[in-house]
Motif scaffolding. Structure first.
Motif, PDB file in Angstrom:
ATOM      1  N   CYS A  91      43.953  34.218   5.113  1.00  0.00           N
ATOM      2  CA  CYS A  91      43.243  35.388   4.603  1.00  0.00           C
ATOM      3  C   CYS A  91      41.881  35.460   5.275  1.00  0.00           C
ATOM      4  CB  CYS A  91      43.081  35.269   3.090  1.00  0.00           C
ATOM      5  SG  CYS A  91      41.946  36.483   2.406  1.00  0.00           S
ATOM      6  N   CYS A 132      38.629  35.551   2.563  1.00  0.00           N
ATOM      7  CA  CYS A 132      38.067  34.385   1.861  1.00  0.00           C
ATOM      8  C   CYS A 132      38.345  33.062   2.561  1.00  0.00           C
ATOM      9  CB  CYS A 132      38.604  34.325   0.431  1.00  0.00           C
ATOM     10  SG  CYS A 132      40.306  33.749   0.330  1.00  0.00           S
ATOM     11  N   TRP A 176      41.261  31.573   2.850  1.00  0.00           N
ATOM     12  CA  TRP A 176      42.434  30.869   2.322  1.00  0.00           C
ATOM     13  C   TRP A 176      43.485  30.686   3.425  1.00  0.00           C
ATOM     14  CZ3 TRP A 176      47.445  32.902   2.173  1.00  0.00           C
ATOM     15  CH2 TRP A 176      48.394  32.121   1.476  1.00  0.00           C
ATOM     16  N   CYS A 181      46.540  37.704  -0.944  1.00  0.00           N
ATOM     17  CA  CYS A 181      45.924  36.383  -0.974  1.00  0.00           C
ATOM     18  C   CYS A 181      45.879  35.850  -2.402  1.00  0.00           C
ATOM     19  CB  CYS A 181      44.507  36.458  -0.402  1.00  0.00           C
ATOM     20  SG  CYS A 181      43.602  34.921  -0.621  1.00  0.00           S
ATOM     21  N   GLU A 202      44.062  33.693  -3.585  1.00  0.00           N
ATOM     22  CA  GLU A 202      42.692  33.351  -3.978  1.00  0.00           C
ATOM     23  C   GLU A 202      41.877  34.590  -4.335  1.00  0.00           C
ATOM     24  OE1 GLU A 202      41.104  30.213  -4.025  1.00  0.00           O
ATOM     25  OE2 GLU A 202      43.120  29.337  -3.778  1.00  0.00           O
ATOM     26  N   CYS A 203      41.934  35.602  -3.462  1.00  0.00           N
ATOM     27  CA  CYS A 203      41.025  36.735  -3.649  1.00  0.00           C
ATOM     28  C   CYS A 203      41.749  38.070  -3.787  1.00  0.00           C
ATOM     29  CB  CYS A 203      40.012  36.813  -2.516  1.00  0.00           C
ATOM     30  SG  CYS A 203      40.714  37.409  -0.962  1.00  0.00           S
ATOM     31  N   ASN A 251      43.168  39.877  -1.600  1.00  0.00           N
ATOM     32  CA  ASN A 251      43.184  40.661  -0.364  1.00  0.00           C
ATOM     33  C   ASN A 251      44.630  40.837   0.127  1.00  0.00           C
ATOM     34  OD1 ASN A 251      42.828  41.657   2.223  1.00  0.00           O
ATOM     35  ND2 ASN A 251      42.088  39.719   3.061  1.00  0.00           N
TER      36      ASN A 251
HETATM   37 ZN    ZN Z   1      41.596  35.632   0.296  1.00  0.00          ZN
END
Ligand code: ZN
Ligand code: ADP
Ligand code: ZN
Length: 764
Positions: free
Chosen positions: A471, A474, A476, A511, A513-514, A516
């Motif tokens: 990603c 962020c 990731w 993603c 994590e974020c 995206n």
């Molecule tokens: Zn991300």
């Protein structure tokens, strides 16, 4: 029969032999025979190493041998010596080497009787395939099942048939009468025929036509260099190691064939062992051998041994070698431990190939054991390669191996390919963008081949679509939860897959994590290149060959046949396509992403890369079409690429040897690796540190150097943490003595899940 004792090796990590009382009246025990014995609460298979009149074990503690495999001729003293040597050298117990070397079926006493009895088999004929099962009454379900099983497998043995239907044998005999099936009886030790399930082995079935034996085989006229090599091998007396250094396409196979033909003519009982590095190369070799020896040898005298054989077949093939019926045994590394009572010559093709090193269990080098066997028996051994291992090259440089050189391609108008480096930086500076990792010059060259109806081959040593999914927003990166490694994106399978432990998951849409949604694959594997080729070279038929596309049994063979048949314009693949194959219409080889290996921490990386690139280059221009190799690189001035462009193995090898000598690396020192696996890295390192201390305390350890314990590059696999300790010495004997003396301490130490000791490791 009183007072007889046998000393038996068991597949057990302790390097000890066990005494048993022998009271059976089946037959007299001899060293080399298999027995079933009680061990703890189980019954296990053992191998008799000695027969004695006495035993030091108190009579009350001695247990009885419960069965003996009487029908199988004993393994010879020489074979036991081979197993004993391998056990000593690789720091294992004799039984740990000897028993796993036998086919699984022989290690199962319940199968001895059936395995060693003549086997009754029924094979379905075309008339039967057409008639069955429609000719059977609809209600006769058991009979229909029998017919279906016969149709599915192509053939059934008597026991399988009986299990399907109580009157199966009478029925099958009736079908034989009707011309629907045929009955055969395969004697113990015979190789038998190809079964329906490995019908992909077309080489074998093609030569079955008896008329073919009448046709004179076309034998090429040897070049002067080939003739010189054949003559030298034929003139050898006693132990004679040869290094056959022949450029790709120089006709090394022809040298093996002639040397073997001369041997078999000279010694009517002799056996020979021919090793190839990869199972996919066995059909090509088998076909060549069967054609050449069609008149001199019967079908059964050519035998194959590799892990692709079904268990029963493997046992039959092994027994054919063991009983001497098989005259030429063609196999992969495991075949080096076959029992060959009249072995008179050994051949190791592509001797440099890392595949000859077993990477688990007994970590042996089949090439090294082949040389040892030749020495033990006092016979010639031929190590062939276009890029010999530096170990073997150094032996030849010192005059210990006789060097035989084939400097030109065998086919009159086939020249070695020209190698051109495509400077990727230069391409970029000039504003000539690559398309998905394919440079302009490479695409243009492939288009030209397509127009001329020639084939191109694109080599890159990375399978999957992309090695990393990440990603941008962020940072990731998709990693394996069980390993310290990224997971590889596999597009056709719609999966992220860990190449170290097999963990798999679906490709996330965004993603984790974020959130995206623009997560992007980075880097390129064979699947991505396959996809790119389809749009870069419109109209080309692209085929990918790698471990993913050839997972099913027989599929590699089918894909390679498509290439040979000309049904493919561009072949893309990993090292699977680089080795040994004699492609007739490939005139262009493209090499992608080779640069990674230039800067590896492994001192063998450049040797391996050079060998791989020479091998893959060698696929081009074999049959008279001028061959060209394009290597895409950002380091066009690197010495390795220069040696490659000049096809200069000798220059490369000598430069490498000089470096290795300066740096005190193999073949100028001998190495062993102790690897430990623990729940934590600390546990693994602590084990190794204690092991190092124990080693330092050994009086024999003066001549060895011990390095610090270090984590492996991929430190965690399957939640297990791995570290290793390197031990080396200028003296092989000193290293061996030290390792032997070290073992009790290694066994006594605790705190890790597993440890193993590897002698002459290839990957450091
Ligand atoms: Zn991300
Ligand atoms: P290598 O294993 O050295 O790469 P091969 O053994 O595959 O080479 O041989 C390359 C090709 O040359 C094969 O097609 C083989 O049939 C052919 N060949 C070998 N020796 C001769 C010869 N003396 N004359 C003509 N063709 C030959
Ligand atoms: Zn993993």
């Amino acid at each position: 029969m009183t007072g007889r004792y046998v000393r038996v090796a068991l597949d057990h990590p302790l390097d000890a032999l066990y005494d048993y009382r022998y009271t059976l009246d089946t037959c007299a025990p001899e060293p080399g025979m298999l027995v079933r014995v009680p061990f703890g609460r189980r019954d296990v298979v053992g191998l008799i190493c000695e027969v004695n009149a006495h035993s030091d074990v108190p009579a009350g503690k001695l247990r009885d041998v419960s069965a003996i495999c009487a029908a199988c001729p004993p393994l010879s003293a020489q074979w036991l010596a081979l197993a004993g040597f391998a056990a000593d050298y690789y720091q294992r117990g004799l039984g740990e080497v000897a028993l796993p070397a036998l086919p699984q079926a022989l290690r199962d006493p319940s199968r001895w009787a059936r395995l060693l009895a003549p086997e009754e088999r029924y094979r379905l004929l075309p008339a039967g395939r057409a008639a069955l099962p429609d000719a059977l009454p609809a209600r006769a379900q058991a009979l229909r099942r029998l017919a279906q099983a016969l149709a599915d497998a192509g053939e059934l043995d008597a026991a399988q048939a009986r299990a399907l239907h109580p009157k199966a044998i009478a029925t099958l005999e009736a079908w034989c009468e009707a011309g629907w099936a045929e009955h055969e009886c395969i004697e113990f030790g015979a190789t038998g025929r190809a079964t329906g399930s490995n019908a992909a082995n077309t080489a074998q079935s093609e030569t079955r036509d008896p008329r073919e034996a009448q046709v004179a085989v076309e034998v090429p006229r040897l070049s002067d260099e080939q003739a010189g090599a054949v003559e030298a091998i034929g003139a050898a007396h006693g132990f004679a190691p040869f290094l056959l250094h022949g450029v790709t396409g120089s006709g090394k196979t022809e040298v093996y064939l002639r040397a073997l033909a001369a041997l078999l003519a000279r010694e009517p009982d002799a056996q020979a062992l021919v090793l190839v590095p990869e199972i996919n190369l066995t059909p090509q070799f088998e076909a060549a051998f069967r054609t050449r020896f069609a008149t001199a040898l019967d079908d059964e005298a050519i035998d194959t041994l590799h892990s692709g054989l079904a268990e029963g077949e493997r046992a039959r093939h092994w027994l054919a070698a063991h009983t001497g019926r098989a005259r030429i045994v063609l196999g992969t590394r495991l075949a080096v431990l076959a029992s060959l009572p009249r072995l008179a010559m050994l051949v190791v093709d592509e001797e440099h190939d890392p595949a000859y090193k077993q990477q688990e269990g007994l970590r042996y080098s089949a090439r090294d054991l082949a040389v040892w066997r030749a020495k033990q028996l006092g016979v010639p051994v031929v190590l062939g390669s276009a890029t010999p291992s530096l170990e073997s090259w150094w032996q030849a440089e010192q005059g210990r191996y006789t060097r035989l050189t084939l400097s030109r391609r065998a086919i009159a108008d086939a020249a070695l390919p020209t190698v051109r480096l495509v400077d990727l930086e230069e391409e970029r500076r000039r504003g000539r963008a690559s398309f998905e990792g394919l440079s302009g010059p490479l695409v243009a060259a492939m288009k030209a081949r397509l127009e001329r109806g020639e084939q191109s081959l694109v080599f890159l040593n990375r399978r999957g679509y992309a090695p990393v999914l990440s990603c941008d927003a962020c940072g990731w990166v998709a990693g394996c939860p069980r390993c310290s490694a990224y997971v590889v994106l596999h597009k056709p399978e719609r999966a992220l897959r860990c190449h170290h432990c097999g963990w798999e998951s679906r490709i996330p849409h965004s993603c984790p994590e974020c959130g995206n949604v623009d997560i992007a694959p980075m880097g390129r594997g064979t699947q991505r290149i396959e996809e790119a080729l389809a749009s870069a070279v419109p109209g080309a038929r692209v085929l990918r060959i790698d471990a993913d596309s050839t997972r099913r049994k027989g599929s590699a063979q089918a894909l390679f046949s498509d290439v040979h048949a000309g049904d493919v314009d561009i072949l893309v693949g990993t090292q699977m396509i680089a080795k040994g194959h004699d492609f007739q219409r490939v005139s262009l080889v493209g090499v992608l992403n080779a640069d990674n290996a230039l800067f590896s921490h492994d001192f063998r990386a450049s040797e391996r890369l050079f060998a791989q690139l020479m091998q893959v280059s060698g696929r081009a221009g074999r049959a008279g079409l001028p061959g060209e190799v394009l290597v895409q690189t950002r380091y066009p001035r690197h010495a390795l690429y220069h040696a490659l462009a000049r096809q200069d193995y000798v220059g490369f090898a000598n430069a490498q040897l000089a470096e290795r000598r300066d740096a005190h690396l193999p073949p100028f020192v001998y190495q062993a690796l102790l690897r430990a696996e623990g729940r934590t890295l600390e546990a693994a390192l602590a084990y190794l540190a204690q092991a190092a201390d124990a080693l330092a305390a050994l009086p024999v350890a003066q001549r060895v150097t011990v390095y610090d314990a270090v984590p492996l590059t991929i430190v965690k696999v399957m939640n297990v943490h791995r570290a290793q300790l390197l031990v080396e010495s200028q003296s092989r004997a000193a290293l061996q003595a030290t390792l032997r003396a070290w073992q009790p301490a290694l066994r006594a130490l605790r705190g890790v899940l597993r440890w193993n000791l590897e002698v002459d490791p290839l990957d450091i």
